[in-house]
Scaffold this motif. Structure first.
Motif, PDB file in Angstrom:
ATOM      1  N   MET A  41       3.569  59.697 -61.184  1.00  0.00           N
ATOM      2  CA  MET A  41       3.608  58.592 -62.139  1.00  0.00           C
ATOM      3  C   MET A  41       2.464  58.714 -63.140  1.00  0.00           C
ATOM      4  O   MET A  41       2.653  58.605 -64.363  1.00  0.00           O
ATOM      5  N   HIS A  42       1.263  58.968 -62.630  1.00  0.00           N
ATOM      6  CA  HIS A  42       0.091  58.993 -63.497  1.00  0.00           C
ATOM      7  C   HIS A  42       0.037  60.241 -64.365  1.00  0.00           C
ATOM      8  O   HIS A  42      -0.679  60.270 -65.376  1.00  0.00           O
ATOM      9  N   GLU A  43       0.792  61.253 -63.981  1.00  0.00           N
ATOM     10  CA  GLU A  43       0.866  62.474 -64.797  1.00  0.00           C
ATOM     11  C   GLU A  43       2.036  62.449 -65.776  1.00  0.00           C
ATOM     12  O   GLU A  43       2.270  63.424 -66.507  1.00  0.00           O
ATOM     13  N   SER A 165      -6.396  49.812 -62.960  1.00  0.00           N
ATOM     14  CA  SER A 165      -6.923  50.252 -64.259  1.00  0.00           C
ATOM     15  C   SER A 165      -6.332  51.592 -64.659  1.00  0.00           C
ATOM     16  O   SER A 165      -5.911  51.793 -65.811  1.00  0.00           O
ATOM     17  N   LEU A 166      -6.300  52.526 -63.710  1.00  0.00           N
ATOM     18  CA  LEU A 166      -5.721  53.841 -63.986  1.00  0.00           C
ATOM     19  C   LEU A 166      -4.244  53.725 -64.316  1.00  0.00           C
ATOM     20  O   LEU A 166      -3.749  54.361 -65.258  1.00  0.00           O
ATOM     21  N   ARG A 167      -3.534  52.901 -63.554  1.00  0.00           N
ATOM     22  CA  ARG A 167      -2.094  52.766 -63.762  1.00  0.00           C
ATOM     23  C   ARG A 167      -1.800  52.202 -65.142  1.00  0.00           C
ATOM     24  O   ARG A 167      -0.894  52.675 -65.839  1.00  0.00           O
ATOM     25  N   MET A 168      -2.548  51.181 -65.557  1.00  0.00           N
ATOM     26  CA  MET A 168      -2.320  50.616 -66.886  1.00  0.00           C
ATOM     27  C   MET A 168      -2.532  51.658 -67.971  1.00  0.00           C
ATOM     28  O   MET A 168      -1.748  51.757 -68.924  1.00  0.00           O
ATOM     29  N   GLU A 169      -3.589  52.453 -67.825  1.00  0.00           N
ATOM     30  CA  GLU A 169      -3.863  53.494 -68.808  1.00  0.00           C
ATOM     31  C   GLU A 169      -2.736  54.519 -68.856  1.00  0.00           C
ATOM     32  O   GLU A 169      -2.242  54.882 -69.934  1.00  0.00           O
ATOM     33  N   LYS A 170      -2.315  54.996 -67.692  1.00  0.00           N
ATOM     34  CA  LYS A 170      -1.336  56.084 -67.634  1.00  0.00           C
ATOM     35  C   LYS A 170       0.074  55.600 -67.968  1.00  0.00           C
ATOM     36  O   LYS A 170       0.837  56.338 -68.614  1.00  0.00           O
ATOM     37  N   LEU A 171       0.427  54.395 -67.544  1.00  0.00           N
ATOM     38  CA  LEU A 171       1.747  53.886 -67.917  1.00  0.00           C
ATOM     39  C   LEU A 171       1.843  53.710 -69.421  1.00  0.00           C
ATOM     40  O   LEU A 171       2.866  54.023 -70.033  1.00  0.00           O
ATOM     41  N   GLN A 173       0.171  55.355 -71.641  1.00  0.00           N
ATOM     42  CA  GLN A 173       0.125  56.675 -72.283  1.00  0.00           C
ATOM     43  C   GLN A 173       1.447  57.427 -72.169  1.00  0.00           C
ATOM     44  O   GLN A 173       1.937  57.986 -73.147  1.00  0.00           O
ATOM     45  N   HIS A 174       2.028  57.428 -70.976  1.00  0.00           N
ATOM     46  CA  HIS A 174       3.194  58.274 -70.722  1.00  0.00           C
ATOM     47  C   HIS A 174       4.529  57.546 -70.873  1.00  0.00           C
ATOM     48  O   HIS A 174       5.553  58.194 -71.102  1.00  0.00           O
ATOM     49  N   TYR A 175       4.516  56.230 -70.724  1.00  0.00           N
ATOM     50  CA  TYR A 175       5.763  55.461 -70.773  1.00  0.00           C
ATOM     51  C   TYR A 175       5.563  54.263 -71.712  1.00  0.00           C
ATOM     52  O   TYR A 175       5.534  53.107 -71.277  1.00  0.00           O
ATOM     53  N   PRO A 176       5.407  54.511 -73.010  1.00  0.00           N
ATOM     54  CA  PRO A 176       5.086  53.425 -73.948  1.00  0.00           C
ATOM     55  C   PRO A 176       6.130  52.321 -73.976  1.00  0.00           C
ATOM     56  O   PRO A 176       5.819  51.184 -74.341  1.00  0.00           O
ATOM     57  N   TRP A 177       7.341  52.626 -73.570  1.00  0.00           N
ATOM     58  CA  TRP A 177       8.401  51.614 -73.541  1.00  0.00           C
ATOM     59  C   TRP A 177       8.175  50.571 -72.439  1.00  0.00           C
ATOM     60  O   TRP A 177       8.894  49.572 -72.370  1.00  0.00           O
TER      61      TRP A 177
END
Length: 254
Positions: A41-43, A165-171, A173-177
């Motif tokens: 998910m984070h990648e 915090s990490l999840r919010m950043e990565k979601l 970044q990778h899944y803007p929708w």
């Protein structure tokens, strides 16, 4: 911080800092931030369908959190404890008098952002059987074990802020929708640390023997296992080997 007199029953107690360190060590080893599904998910390696499966199944866990907390609340003999713990129920169920939507409704918004229908998510249509078993075991834990262990099981909140915090950043970044559905995580950035502080202080003050401290540490391990098992089910059904059981959610086109 309470200071206990030293006697034959307390001389081997872990100190405040030692107990906190051992609980944090459980998180380093067992918390689900290290699960392969979360790493994917984070990648940015999950498809929309896999994120839908995650949001759907995780909703079942979210939906029982206030039930779990109501069970713990009902077991608390002290009104000060009950008043503090009641906040958790409101955090997830919401409160019309303060215009607090609550965590459950916010999670539904996240599920909708993935493309799911809120009514289907609320109804639990397609949830994995293993998700139900794992989540229901959490209810069994807080019902059947001591109040100390039930409270200690909530201490995954010691580690959750960093993951959120990490999840919010990565979601983002990778899944803007998903941007319109991240309100759940924003609220938990402040709620989780407050809850963790209260729960840890309760465990420190009420685990009066080393054996009771070990019970509290084991309860946290068990909670981590419950969270990990939920992701195991998702990985098996929707990543590798990709075998969703009969009646479970199917990724469109698969």
């Amino acid at each position: 911080m309470a200071v206990r007199p030293v006697d034959a029953t307390t001389s081997d107690l872990l100190s405040f800092d030692e107990l906190r360190a051992q609980l944090r060590a459980v998180g380093e080893e067992r918390y689900h931030h290290q699960h392969p599904f979360h790493l994917m998910m984070h990648e940015g390696r999950l498809s929309r369908g896999q994120l839908q499966a995650w949001a759907l199944n995780r909703y079942y866990y979210q939906s029982i959190i206030p039930i779990k907390d109501a069970i713990i609340l009902s077991r608390g003999p002290d009104p000060v404890f009950r008043r503090a713990w009641r906040k958790r129920v409101v955090d997830h169920d919401g409160d019309a008098t303060t215009n607090n939507d609550g965590g459950i409704r916010r999670w539904l918004k996240l599920a909708e952002a993935t493309g799911l229908k809120a009514d289907d998510v609320r109804a639990g249509t397609g949830i994995l059987p293993a998700t139900r078993f794992a989540v229901n075991e959490y209810l069994n834990l807080v019902r059947s074990r001591s109040l100390l262990e039930a409270v200690a099981s909530s201490l995954t909140e010691l580690f959750s802020r960093d993951l959120i915090s990490l999840r919010m950043e990565k979601l983002g970044q990778h899944y803007p929708w998903l941007a319109g559905g991240l309100g759940y995580f924003e609220a938990r950035l402040t709620e989780a640390p407050e809850d963790a502080k209260f729960a840890f202080n309760y465990v420190w003050e009420n685990a009066r023997t080393r054996a009771e401290q070990e019970l509290a540490i084991q309860a946290l391990r068990d909670k981590c296992d419950i969270l990990w098992a939920q992701l195991d089910a998702l990985y098996f059904a929707y990543v590798q080997p990709g075998w969703p059981p009969p009646g479970s959610f199917r990724i469109e086109g698969s």
